[in-house]
Design a protein around this motif. Structure first.
Motif: not given
Length: 621
Positions: A350-355, A380-383, A422-423
């Motif tokens: 699992t991956v959490n991708m916050p902004t 994986a922060p994507i901001q 991407r992620i």
């Protein structure tokens, strides 16, 4: 579990092979049959019965038009006949039969969906119409079925030979096979031959008119929620005065856009009473000594259908690991729980991708879910990547992309696409995995997803589920501690901008109870906005939709607000079709899943003159 204590009135010695059929793999299916024949023999049975098209599989598309492959599938008939001598057990099974000397309805070779019977190394005489096999009489051409595209039926043969219905009925004679050393008459039918309410020819009635006492119906009957009740009612009716063996299979087949589970639930009925039922979704050899398995609840059946389908889909595509974007909201939480149950925690990443728009609450929920389920959890922060893409587009075009206020669609879509393209896809490649689409049916109908963002992935486990069904699954998992209660209690939100800030009470733009019901009414029940406003004007819409509150003021402050919402919904259903065409396959669990049963074209939404007249009356009231 309830066991049958008396079998004196029934034939003993007939076993049911509830096998998992692998579509398009005759050799694998043949090896399964060999194993089942040995098991049935070891249990003391004289005959093993198997499902419809158990060699080729049912959903193989236009491979049915490939003569070389069909001949290959047909060659296994003789191998099975020989096995009846080698293993000392009779066999009734479904496979294709070819008549290359005649043309089919579409100009290619003539192909039959047929039932065969053999014992002692020889085929058993099936009467005068066809000596060595019995074709399917009623060919379904609705729902998941496209039989008339491929097969010639008994009906076609009867009409071609100029026979009357009465003459044809006389040809539906039994096979005679040994059971416990005694020659016994068995009447054979194939699946749709018992679903005969809408057909001129009534094969089961014909069998009874010809003195049937034991009927074997071999089937390939797909699962959808609630279908088993209709099937049970049908078998109860048809088995009046006879013993009826119903043989279905389990496993997952597909038509490209729909992953179609088969639930099994093979059964024996005697004089209108079910006396044995095989478990749902389980492989095995069953007979009259087996248990009458208790039914699961609807939601448990749904969960089992989804988990078995996930497991088998991953096996079919040769992948062990799966990547899931875990936001902390109910859809991704349920997908993660289902995948853990199906594949094991070690195979789920699992991956959490916050902004900046993702709250600490949802990030904490996501981490809690991963810890409860024991899965790998990445962040994986994507901001920064989102800002880079935004600035690059602004520099390229000279146009501004707002990040606050209104007109935020471009900014929101950049986030969705960065997460998936991407992620998620990068991690899937890195782990030799695939990633899931976490969307549900309502969001798909409404177009509430981003092309190349949310609309991506290998398959959509929840793609045929309404939102309330997702919540029911969440409640099951929360009740045993696999998910936190917060995935149910917190309002869902995409958290793509300040306008979806859950700390301010904001979120997704749907009243899900009402939207679930309206989308089901329009799409699954094939209604038009005209039907909706007519029911509203008559005061029956709440009952028609099966919802808990009156339309006005329960969901809308005024009738005009209700009408504007209806028209916007209807428009969204049409303009979002192009997204659905490019969406991954879903696990088909509803009666009318999109794409194969529910077929759509890219059109503009239109409203009828009668609709406009009804709306005018409502507004003038």
């Amino acid at each position: 579990m309830k066991s049958l204590t008396s079998t004196s009135a029934l034939e003993t010695g007939i076993a049911i092979g509830q096998m998992s059929i692998i579509a398009g793999d005759p050799e694998a299916n043949f090896q399964t049959i060999v194993s089942m024949m040995r098991e049935a023999k070891s249990q003391g049975n004289s005959i093993l019965t198997l499902p419809e098209l158990c060699i080729s599989g049912y959903m193989i598309g236009d491979l049915f038009k490939d003569l070389a492959f069909m001949k290959y599938c047909e060659s296994f008939n003789q191998k099975l006949v020989q096995l009846t001598k080698e293993l000392g057990i009779g066999l009734i099974w479904g496979n294709i039969a070819i008549d290359a000397s005649k043309k089919g309805q579409h100009g290619d070779f003539r192909l039959f969906n047929a039932v065969f019977a053999a014992e002692g190394g020889s085929l058993v005489d099936q009467g005068k119409l066809f000596w060595d096999f019995r074709p399917k009489t009623n060919l379904p051409n609705y729902g998941m079925f496209d039989d008339k595209r491929y097969f010639t039926s008994t009906t076609d043969e009867i009409q071609e030979r100029g026979m009357t219905v009465e003459q044809a009925e006389a040809y539906f004679t039994p096979v005679e096979m040994l059971i416990k050393g005694v020659k016994t008459k068995i009447w054979l039918a194939i699946c749709e031959d018992m679903w005969d309410d809408d057909y001129l020819f009534k094969p089961v009635d014909w069998l009874k008119n010809n003195g049937a006492s034991t009927i074997v119906n071999i089937s390939a009957s797909p699962f959808w929620l609630g279908k088993w009740r209709i099937r049970d009612e049908l078998l109860t009716r048809h088995s009046q005065g006879v013993t009826m063996y119903y043989i279905n299979h389990v496993g997952l087949q597909n038509n490209g856009k729909n992953l179609v589970p088969f639930d099994g639930r093979s059964a024996i009925y005697h004089d209108g009473t079910k006396v044995m039922q095989a478990p749902s979704f389980e492989v095995g050899v069953f007979d009259i000594q087996s248990s009458l398995n208790d039914d699961l609840s609807d939601i448990q059946m749904l969960k089992t259908a989804l988990t078995t389908s996930i497991k088998q889909f991953m096996h079919q595509i040769g992948k062990r690991k799966i990547v899931i974007g875990l936001s902390g909201w109910v859809d991704s939480a349920v997908v993660t729980a289902l995948c853990v149950e199906a594949l094991g925690a070690d195979n789920v990443i699992t991956v959490n991708m916050p902004t900046v728009h993702n709250s600490s609450l949802t990030r904490d929920i996501a981490r809690d879910i991963a810890e409860r389920l024991g899965v790998k959890y990445l962040v994986a922060p994507i901001q920064d990547a989102v800002d880079m893409t935004r600035l690059e587009l602004e520099a390229m075009t000279g146009m501004q992309i707002p990040t606050s206020g209104s007109n935020l669609l471009t900014y929101e879509n950049i986030q969705a696409r960065d997460r998936s393209a991407r992620i998620l896809s990068g991690l899937a490649s890195l782990y030799d995995a695939v990633f899931t689409n976490n969307g549900n049916k309502v969001e798909a109908y409404e177009g509430y997803a981003t092309l190349y963002g949310d609309v991506s992935g290998a398959f959509a486990p929840l793609g045929d589920l309404l939102k309330w069904q997702v919540y029911e699954l969440a409640q099951i998992y929360a009740s045993v501690g696999m998910l936190p209660e917060s995935v149910i209690s917190v309002r869902p939100s995409a958290e793509l901008s300040e306008n979806q800030d859950i700390t301010q009470g904001l979120g997704d733009p749907f009243m899900y109870e009402y939207q679930d019901a309206l989308d089901t009414y329009l799409e699954d029940y094939q209604r038009n906005p005209e039907d909706v406003v007519r029911a509203f004007a008559q005061g029956t819409l709440q009952a028609s939709l099966g919802i808990s509150k009156p339309i006005v003021p329960g969901y809308f402050p005024t009738a005009d607000a209700f009408i504007l919402h209806l028209e916007a919904t209807w428009k969204r259903h049409f303009i979002s079709v192009f997204k659905g065409i490019q969406s991954p396959p879903n696990i088909a669990v509803a009666r009318r899943p999109r794409w194969y049963i529910h077929r759509e074209s890219q059109l503009s939404a239109k409203l009828t003159d009668t609709y406009r007249e009804l709306v005018a009356r409502i507004r003038n009231t």
